[in-house]
Design a protein around this motif. Structure first.
Motif, PDB file in Angstrom:
ATOM      1  N   ASP A  75       0.830  -1.211   0.000  1.00  0.00           N
ATOM      2  CA  ASP A  75       0.000   0.000   0.000  1.00  0.00           C
ATOM      3  C   ASP A  75       0.863   1.258   0.000  1.00  0.00           C
ATOM      4  OD1 ASP A  75      -2.662  -0.552  -0.278  1.00  0.00           O
ATOM      5  OD2 ASP A  75      -3.018  -0.865   1.852  1.00  0.00           O
ATOM      6  N   ASP A  76       1.922   1.245   0.802  1.00  0.00           N
ATOM      7  CA  ASP A  76       2.815   2.397   0.881  1.00  0.00           C
ATOM      8  C   ASP A  76       3.493   2.649  -0.462  1.00  0.00           C
ATOM      9  OD1 ASP A  76       2.290   2.638   3.655  1.00  0.00           O
ATOM     10  OD2 ASP A  76       3.828   1.138   4.086  1.00  0.00           O
ATOM     11  N   LEU A  77       3.981   1.571  -1.064  1.00  0.00           N
ATOM     12  CA  LEU A  77       4.648   1.706  -2.356  1.00  0.00           C
ATOM     13  C   LEU A  77       3.683   2.207  -3.423  1.00  0.00           C
ATOM     14  CD1 LEU A  77       7.054   1.316  -4.244  1.00  0.00           C
ATOM     15  CD2 LEU A  77       6.356  -1.076  -4.525  1.00  0.00           C
ATOM     16  N   TRP A  78       2.494   1.604  -3.445  1.00  0.00           N
ATOM     17  CA  TRP A  78       1.485   2.012  -4.428  1.00  0.00           C
ATOM     18  C   TRP A  78       1.171   3.502  -4.310  1.00  0.00           C
ATOM     19  CZ3 TRP A  78      -3.404   3.501  -2.416  1.00  0.00           C
ATOM     20  CH2 TRP A  78      -4.289   3.985  -3.381  1.00  0.00           C
ATOM     21  N   LEU A  79       0.931   3.979  -3.087  1.00  0.00           N
ATOM     22  CA  LEU A  79       0.570   5.377  -2.892  1.00  0.00           C
ATOM     23  C   LEU A  79       1.724   6.292  -3.293  1.00  0.00           C
ATOM     24  CD1 LEU A  79      -1.504   7.437  -1.957  1.00  0.00           C
ATOM     25  CD2 LEU A  79      -0.624   7.165   0.380  1.00  0.00           C
ATOM     26  N   THR A  80       2.940   5.917  -2.923  1.00  0.00           N
ATOM     27  CA  THR A  80       4.100   6.724  -3.281  1.00  0.00           C
ATOM     28  C   THR A  80       4.249   6.824  -4.791  1.00  0.00           C
ATOM     29  OG1 THR A  80       5.284   6.153  -1.241  1.00  0.00           O
ATOM     30  CG2 THR A  80       6.606   6.918  -3.085  1.00  0.00           C
ATOM     31  N   LEU A  81       4.108   5.697  -5.477  1.00  0.00           N
ATOM     32  CA  LEU A  81       4.213   5.704  -6.939  1.00  0.00           C
ATOM     33  C   LEU A  81       3.145   6.584  -7.563  1.00  0.00           C
ATOM     34  CD1 LEU A  81       4.930   1.947  -7.774  1.00  0.00           C
ATOM     35  CD2 LEU A  81       6.492   3.872  -8.096  1.00  0.00           C
ATOM     36  N   LEU A 100      -1.798   4.922 -15.624  1.00  0.00           N
ATOM     37  CA  LEU A 100      -1.118   3.948 -16.483  1.00  0.00           C
ATOM     38  C   LEU A 100       0.322   3.744 -16.044  1.00  0.00           C
ATOM     39  CD1 LEU A 100      -2.342   4.935 -20.068  1.00  0.00           C
ATOM     40  CD2 LEU A 100      -2.853   2.830 -18.824  1.00  0.00           C
ATOM     41  N   ALA A 101       0.992   4.832 -15.720  1.00  0.00           N
ATOM     42  CA  ALA A 101       2.389   4.727 -15.292  1.00  0.00           C
ATOM     43  C   ALA A 101       2.506   3.912 -14.006  1.00  0.00           C
ATOM     44  CB  ALA A 101       2.968   6.121 -15.088  1.00  0.00           C
ATOM     45  N   THR A 102       1.596   4.134 -13.072  1.00  0.00           N
ATOM     46  CA  THR A 102       1.620   3.368 -11.823  1.00  0.00           C
ATOM     47  C   THR A 102       1.380   1.891 -12.098  1.00  0.00           C
ATOM     48  OG1 THR A 102       0.769   5.309 -10.635  1.00  0.00           O
ATOM     49  CG2 THR A 102       0.644   3.190  -9.502  1.00  0.00           C
ATOM     50  N   TYR A 103       0.441   1.592 -12.972  1.00  0.00           N
ATOM     51  CA  TYR A 103       0.155   0.197 -13.344  1.00  0.00           C
ATOM     52  C   TYR A 103       1.389  -0.471 -13.939  1.00  0.00           C
ATOM     53  CZ  TYR A 103      -1.524  -3.679 -16.212  1.00  0.00           C
ATOM     54  OH  TYR A 103      -1.670  -4.913 -16.802  1.00  0.00           O
ATOM     55  N   TYR A 104       2.014   0.180 -14.909  1.00  0.00           N
ATOM     56  CA  TYR A 104       3.194  -0.409 -15.551  1.00  0.00           C
ATOM     57  C   TYR A 104       4.328  -0.609 -14.548  1.00  0.00           C
ATOM     58  CZ  TYR A 104       0.982   0.803 -20.028  1.00  0.00           C
ATOM     59  OH  TYR A 104       0.124   0.913 -21.088  1.00  0.00           O
ATOM     60  N   THR A 105       4.508   0.368 -13.662  1.00  0.00           N
ATOM     61  CA  THR A 105       5.623   0.290 -12.716  1.00  0.00           C
ATOM     62  C   THR A 105       5.380  -0.775 -11.655  1.00  0.00           C
ATOM     63  OG1 THR A 105       6.004   2.654 -13.101  1.00  0.00           O
ATOM     64  CG2 THR A 105       7.130   1.661 -11.230  1.00  0.00           C
ATOM     65  N   LEU A 137       7.308  -5.291 -10.121  1.00  0.00           N
ATOM     66  CA  LEU A 137       7.464  -6.033  -8.870  1.00  0.00           C
ATOM     67  C   LEU A 137       7.014  -7.479  -8.991  1.00  0.00           C
ATOM     68  CD1 LEU A 137       7.463  -2.989  -7.849  1.00  0.00           C
ATOM     69  CD2 LEU A 137       6.465  -3.882  -5.754  1.00  0.00           C
ATOM     70  N   SER A 138       6.208  -7.781 -10.003  1.00  0.00           N
ATOM     71  CA  SER A 138       5.529  -9.071 -10.083  1.00  0.00           C
ATOM     72  C   SER A 138       6.438 -10.287  -9.921  1.00  0.00           C
ATOM     73  CB  SER A 138       4.747  -9.152 -11.404  1.00  0.00           C
ATOM     74  OG  SER A 138       3.927 -10.291 -11.417  1.00  0.00           O
ATOM     75  N   PRO A 139       7.614 -10.320 -10.572  1.00  0.00           N
ATOM     76  CA  PRO A 139       8.462 -11.519 -10.427  1.00  0.00           C
ATOM     77  C   PRO A 139       9.000 -11.742  -9.010  1.00  0.00           C
ATOM     78  CG  PRO A 139       9.121 -10.196 -12.327  1.00  0.00           C
ATOM     79  CD  PRO A 139       8.194  -9.363 -11.524  1.00  0.00           C
ATOM     80  N   ARG A 141       0.963 -11.695  -3.407  1.00  0.00           N
ATOM     81  CA  ARG A 141       0.649 -11.595  -4.833  1.00  0.00           C
ATOM     82  C   ARG A 141      -0.806 -11.193  -5.108  1.00  0.00           C
ATOM     83  NH1 ARG A 141       3.275 -12.512  -9.088  1.00  0.00           N
ATOM     84  NH2 ARG A 141       4.954 -13.469  -7.901  1.00  0.00           N
ATOM     85  N   PRO A 142      -1.788 -11.779  -4.429  1.00  0.00           N
ATOM     86  CA  PRO A 142      -3.177 -11.371  -4.716  1.00  0.00           C
ATOM     87  C   PRO A 142      -3.406  -9.877  -4.513  1.00  0.00           C
ATOM     88  CG  PRO A 142      -3.161 -13.408  -3.455  1.00  0.00           C
ATOM     89  CD  PRO A 142      -1.753 -12.903  -3.457  1.00  0.00           C
ATOM     90  N   TYR A 143      -2.755  -9.311  -3.509  1.00  0.00           N
ATOM     91  CA  TYR A 143      -2.973  -7.879  -3.273  1.00  0.00           C
ATOM     92  C   TYR A 143      -2.285  -7.038  -4.335  1.00  0.00           C
ATOM     93  CZ  TYR A 143      -3.921  -3.558  -0.848  1.00  0.00           C
ATOM     94  OH  TYR A 143      -4.392  -2.302  -0.536  1.00  0.00           O
ATOM     95  N   LEU A 144      -1.109  -7.456  -4.789  1.00  0.00           N
ATOM     96  CA  LEU A 144      -0.457  -6.735  -5.884  1.00  0.00           C
ATOM     97  C   LEU A 144      -1.330  -6.774  -7.132  1.00  0.00           C
ATOM     98  CD1 LEU A 144       1.984  -5.253  -7.151  1.00  0.00           C
ATOM     99  CD2 LEU A 144       2.856  -7.513  -7.806  1.00  0.00           C
ATOM    100  N   ASP A 145      -1.879  -7.937  -7.449  1.00  0.00           N
ATOM    101  CA  ASP A 145      -2.755  -8.057  -8.618  1.00  0.00           C
ATOM    102  C   ASP A 145      -3.983  -7.157  -8.468  1.00  0.00           C
ATOM    103  OD1 ASP A 145      -1.030  -9.861  -9.752  1.00  0.00           O
ATOM    104  OD2 ASP A 145      -2.140 -11.631  -9.074  1.00  0.00           O
ATOM    105  N   TYR A 146      -4.512  -7.079  -7.246  1.00  0.00           N
ATOM    106  CA  TYR A 146      -5.657  -6.205  -6.986  1.00  0.00           C
ATOM    107  C   TYR A 146      -5.287  -4.738  -7.258  1.00  0.00           C
ATOM    108  CZ  TYR A 146      -8.651  -3.207  -4.133  1.00  0.00           C
ATOM    109  OH  TYR A 146      -9.450  -2.174  -3.695  1.00  0.00           O
ATOM    110  N   LEU A 147      -4.132  -4.316  -6.754  1.00  0.00           N
ATOM    111  CA  LEU A 147      -3.709  -2.934  -6.954  1.00  0.00           C
ATOM    112  C   LEU A 147      -3.496  -2.637  -8.426  1.00  0.00           C
ATOM    113  CD1 LEU A 147      -1.111  -2.512  -4.033  1.00  0.00           C
ATOM    114  CD2 LEU A 147      -3.364  -1.435  -4.207  1.00  0.00           C
TER     115      LEU A 147
END
Length: 206
Positions: A75-81, A176-181, A185-187, A194-200
């Motif tokens: 969540d912290d990373l997502w918001l920062t991005l 879009l930029a946040t989605y691509y970035t 992290l996926s690998p 993982r489920p929460y990353l996919d949700y974000l």
């Protein structure tokens, strides 16, 4: 809005739309319906306008960098991005026209380098905290390289997006930029996370 702030806002929008090289003080004054004398009363040169806008960008981006300080969750990373890309989009001329900016304003080069350096350190520290928290499963070397990739993506986004032949419709550039970035992290994301990353990620494309 004060005349000084109107000049800065109009300049920012024109620099974003038409590029730094193509916008003169005459163009800015015409856009605002001001005389050249009125504009130069507030900013004696175009360089002063550019420098002031860069300082605003620097201040806004510094706030995003500082938000890395205690981040140890997705969540912290997502918001920062997301917040970082909003700033980059608002001042897109800075990174998009960086070669011209530094050629015309060489005094800003140490500042942009210092800003990028701080962003690299903060992102690297955040990757290490996510690794320590078990959110990311990766070596220390991988964490270093991922941090570099994230900052590379952020600084190069405004140039890259102009070269994309097709861009998904209905989404803001920052989304879009946040989605691509986040996809970078996926690998490395641990199975419980993982489920929460996919949700974000899919919040941006659904």
């Amino acid at each position: 809005m004060r005349t000084r702030d109107r000049i800065l806002e109009a300049s920012r929008q024109l620099f974003n739309q038409e590029g730094l090289a193509g916008v003169t003080t005459h163009r800015i004054a015409t856009e605002l319906g001001l005389s050249q004398g009125n504009l130069h009363y507030h900013f004696r040169t175009r360089d002063a306008i550019v420098t002031t806008l860069f300082r605003r960008f620097e201040s806004r981006l510094s706030g995003c960098i500082e938000s890395h300080a205690d981040a140890d969750a997705l969540d912290d990373l997502w918001l920062t991005l997301h917040l970082t890309y909003e700033v980059i989009d608002e001042y897109q001329f800075v990174y998009r026209d960086i070669a011209y900016l530094l050629a015309e304003h060489p005094a800003l080069e140490p500042d942009i380098q210092a800003l990028t350096g701080r962003q690299l350190v903060a992102t690297r520290n955040q990757m290490q905290r996510l690794r320590s928290a078990g959110v990311l499963s990766m070596s220390e070397e991988d964490a270093e390289m991922l941090a570099l990739q994230l900052v590379f993506s952020m600084t190069c986004w405004t140039t890259f997006k102009r070269m994309m032949p097709k861009r998904p419709k209905g989404h803001s550039d920052s989304a879009l930029a946040t989605y691509y970035t986040l996809t970078l992290l996926s690998p490395f994301v641990s199975e419980p996370s993982r489920p929460y990353l996919d949700y974000l990620r899919h919040k941006y494309v659904s």
